[in-house]
Design a protein around this motif. Structure first.
Motif, PDB file in Angstrom:
ATOM      1  N   ILE A  99       0.854  -1.193   0.000  1.00  0.00           N
ATOM      2  CA  ILE A  99       0.000   0.000   0.000  1.00  0.00           C
ATOM      3  C   ILE A  99       0.886   1.237   0.000  1.00  0.00           C
ATOM      4  N   GLY A 100       0.859   1.981  -1.097  1.00  0.00           N
ATOM      5  CA  GLY A 100       1.685   3.169  -1.201  1.00  0.00           C
ATOM      6  C   GLY A 100       1.212   4.284  -0.279  1.00  0.00           C
ATOM      7  N   ILE A 101       2.138   5.168   0.041  1.00  0.00           N
ATOM      8  CA  ILE A 101       1.806   6.282   0.927  1.00  0.00           C
ATOM      9  C   ILE A 101       0.702   7.149   0.322  1.00  0.00           C
ATOM     10  N   ASP A 102       0.687   7.293  -0.999  1.00  0.00           N
ATOM     11  CA  ASP A 102      -0.364   8.098  -1.623  1.00  0.00           C
ATOM     12  C   ASP A 102      -1.743   7.486  -1.386  1.00  0.00           C
ATOM     13  N   GLU A 103      -1.821   6.155  -1.382  1.00  0.00           N
ATOM     14  CA  GLU A 103      -3.093   5.501  -1.082  1.00  0.00           C
ATOM     15  C   GLU A 103      -3.498   5.731   0.365  1.00  0.00           C
ATOM     16  N   VAL A 104      -2.534   5.692   1.260  1.00  0.00           N
ATOM     17  CA  VAL A 104      -2.828   5.905   2.679  1.00  0.00           C
ATOM     18  C   VAL A 104      -3.307   7.344   2.904  1.00  0.00           C
ATOM     19  N   VAL A 105      -2.692   8.294   2.202  1.00  0.00           N
ATOM     20  CA  VAL A 105      -3.116   9.694   2.328  1.00  0.00           C
ATOM     21  C   VAL A 105      -4.577   9.844   1.917  1.00  0.00           C
ATOM     22  N   ARG A 106      -4.961   9.201   0.823  1.00  0.00           N
ATOM     23  CA  ARG A 106      -6.356   9.284   0.381  1.00  0.00           C
ATOM     24  C   ARG A 106      -7.295   8.628   1.385  1.00  0.00           C
ATOM     25  N   ALA A 107      -6.847   7.547   2.007  1.00  0.00           N
ATOM     26  CA  ALA A 107      -7.705   6.843   2.960  1.00  0.00           C
ATOM     27  C   ALA A 107      -7.853   7.601   4.272  1.00  0.00           C
ATOM     28  N   VAL A 108      -6.764   8.217   4.737  1.00  0.00           N
ATOM     29  CA  VAL A 108      -6.780   8.909   6.037  1.00  0.00           C
ATOM     30  C   VAL A 108      -7.247  10.353   5.886  1.00  0.00           C
ATOM     31  N   ASP A 109      -6.870  11.000   4.778  1.00  0.00           N
ATOM     32  CA  ASP A 109      -7.165  12.409   4.544  1.00  0.00           C
ATOM     33  C   ASP A 109      -6.694  13.261   5.722  1.00  0.00           C
ATOM     34  N   PRO A 110      -5.360  13.240   5.999  1.00  0.00           N
ATOM     35  CA  PRO A 110      -4.848  14.013   7.139  1.00  0.00           C
ATOM     36  C   PRO A 110      -4.888  15.500   6.848  1.00  0.00           C
TER      37      PRO A 110
END
Length: 300
Positions: free
Chosen positions: A151-162
């Motif tokens: 899971i790329g960091i860009d995917e995590v950013v979209r999921a978390v929306d920090p």
């Protein structure tokens, strides 16, 4: 080929949705790492601080890893997390760890930068003053992060929306153990030595590397962005990390010069640091002589 590659990746790394949810839950709410920025702007784009640790210290790191069932990387990461906590006063932050994205044998011979990044979020156990407990927790957190490396960091950013800022989300520092084989170029009748070029930039505000030497010594290299990190903080982080690694009880027991009651090299007295450098050149850090026999100034 595309469907075969996707199936192979899924079989190796597991369902992507479950991994994404796990990483998002782990990193949700992680605060930014706070440290003093430079007051001189970007006059020096990249600064480098290096410290050489003697082979006895490297042997101590490996001894602690063997006694706790952890890797050298886990032991060093635990020391780095504690160094960051000591220098920033924070007990909650993320550390980025680059990983090779070559999960399929068919990728071994391909040319390209197949590298991703996982984020290790520190925990109270990781910041424990007990080196063994910290190392064990470091190993657990590393395995936990690597299990979701697809899971790329860009995917995590979209999921978390920090919350957005001018800084990177989740982590502002990278930690790397550069344990790749030293490059060798044999020539008949002469000797060739690899010349490592300096970094023009780094992918995070602070990039910390540990370079093992063939004789067991360790070279710590902290490269920081000149506009984002105060030089004094980079030096303090480097000396704190070197002190924690050298203060491991396993390092002391492997030191033939150590005598009970004399303390250890990293804690006997604070190391002295002096700074010299220009753009894309290293700092110079003069450690206590028991921490380093020599002052090194080599390109990154």
């Amino acid at each position: 080929m595309g469907s075969t590659h996707a199936a192979s990746r899924a079989a190796w790394l597991g369902p992507a949705d479950a991994q994404r949810d796990e990483v998002a839950a782990r990193l949700r709410g992680v605060p930014e790492l706070r440290f003093p920025s430079s007051t001189q702007g970007a006059a020096t784009p990249v600064l480098r601080t290096e410290i050489a640790l003697e082979p006895v210290v490297g042997a101590g790191v490996d001894a602690l890893g063997a006694s706790t069932g952890q890797t050298r990387f886990a032991v060093l990461l635990s020391c780095y997390a504690r160094a960051l906590a000591a220098t920033t006063g924070q007990d909650d932050f993320g550390i980025g760890v680059p990983v090779a994205q070559r999960f399929d044998a068919r990728l071994e011979q391909t040319v390209g930068c197949h590298i991703g990044t996982v984020c290790v979020r520190v925990t109270p156990r990781l910041l424990s003053k007990d080196p063994a407990m910290s190392a064990v927790e470091s190993g657990r957190l590393t395995r936990e992060a690597l299990a979701c490396q697809d899971i790329g960091i860009d995917e995590v950013v979209r999921a978390v929306d920090p919350p957005r800022s001018t800084r990177a989300p989740f982590y502002q520092t990278l930690f790397v153990l550069q344990d790749n084989a030293p490059p060798v170029l044999p020539f008949d009748g002469c000797t060739a030595r690899y010349h490592r070029l300096p970094y023009l930039d780094v992918p995070s505000e602070i990039q910390t590397e540990v370079w093992p030497a063939p004789d067991g010594a360790l070279r710590l290299a902290i490269t920081s962005r000149g506009a984002a990190v105060a030089p004094a903080f980079a030096r303090r982080l480097a000396t704190t990390l070197a002190g924690l690694i050298s203060a491991l009880p396993w390092a002391r027991t492997h030191d033939p010069a150590h005598r009970p009651g004399r303390g250890c090299p990293g804690t006997r007295k604070p190391p002295r640091a002096t700074t010299r450098g220009t753009a894309c050149s290293p700092h110079m850090v003069n450690m206590h002589p028991r921490l380093s026999k020599r002052l090194r100034r080599e390109p990154g």
